[in-house]
Motif scaffolding. Structure first.
Motif, short mmCIF file in Angstrom:
data_model
loop_
_atom_site.label_atom_id
_atom_site.label_comp_id
_atom_site.label_asym_id
_atom_site.label_seq_id
_atom_site.Cartn_x
_atom_site.Cartn_y
_atom_site.Cartn_z
N GLN A 43 19.50 17.40 67.37
CA GLN A 43 19.38 18.81 67.72
C GLN A 43 17.93 19.27 67.87
N TYR A 44 17.03 18.74 67.05
CA TYR A 44 15.68 19.29 67.00
C TYR A 44 14.58 18.29 67.32
N GLY A 45 14.91 17.04 67.54
CA GLY A 45 13.87 16.05 67.76
C GLY A 45 13.17 15.74 66.45
N ASP A 46 11.84 15.71 66.50
CA ASP A 46 11.09 15.42 65.28
C ASP A 46 11.18 16.60 64.31
N TYR A 47 11.42 16.30 63.06
CA TYR A 47 11.48 17.33 62.02
C TYR A 47 11.00 16.70 60.72
N HIS A 48 10.67 17.54 59.77
CA HIS A 48 10.23 17.09 58.46
C HIS A 48 10.97 17.91 57.43
#
Length: 175
Positions: A43-48
């Motif tokens: 849904q968001y690609g790269d995330y942390h």
């Protein structure tokens, strides 16, 4: 994208709550964390994910729901990815009253797409915000419990918690 994660103990296992600090982005169960992380990446690609305690006050609302204050979920802000159709299905799921169930076919008809029950089922199964977007309220056309990402035992618990009579599903159904 920076997101916050909290872990909430519950009668049905540890719940993972993911928030952007204001809105709920994901809600799943601890043993399904890999699946949740995959959905977040889709849904968001790269995330942390950063550990946080009660981000945006959202876990208080989940705990209130678990304590029987069902209206606590009504005002939970949800912000998800997904296709326009998925988001339409997820919005329709939130309209199913507590203590009621519906079927994929009825949900598709409610959306004005009576032939789309399978697509509704797929969107339902892709719901990233379990419990708050109550996909557990969708049952089989024959009144049986059908798949639930958190497992059928949890689905049964959630429905009984909300007052649905099981196993005969004597509760009211939405139109």
């Amino acid at each position: 994208m920076d997101l916050f994660i909290d872990r909430i103990p519950s009668p049905i296992g540890t719940i993972l709550l993911v928030s952007d600090g204001e809105a709920l982005r994901a809600l799943d169960f601890e043993e399904y964390e890999p699946r949740m992380r995959l959905l977040l990446r889709r849904q968001y690609g790269d995330y942390h994910l950063m550990p946080a305690t009660n981000p945006g006050g959202l876990n208080n609302r989940i705990m209130d729901y678990l304590a029987g204050r069902f209206d606590a979920l009504d005002a939970v802000p949800v912000r998800t990815g997904g296709t326009p159709f998925q988001r339409e299905v997820w919005a329709a799921l939130r309209a199913i009253p507590i203590g009621s169930t519906t079927t994929y076919g009825r949900l598709a008809a409610m959306l004005g797409k009576p032939a789309a029950s399978r697509a509704v089922g797929l969107a339902n199964g892709s719901n990233p915000v379990s419990i708050v977007v109550p996909c557990h309220r969708v049952i089989g056309a024959d009144g049986t419990l059908t798949g639930y990402g958190g497992g059928l035992a949890r689905k049964r618990w959630l429905l009984e918690h909300e007052g649905v009579r099981l196993p005969g599903f004597g509760a009211k159904r939405t139109a």
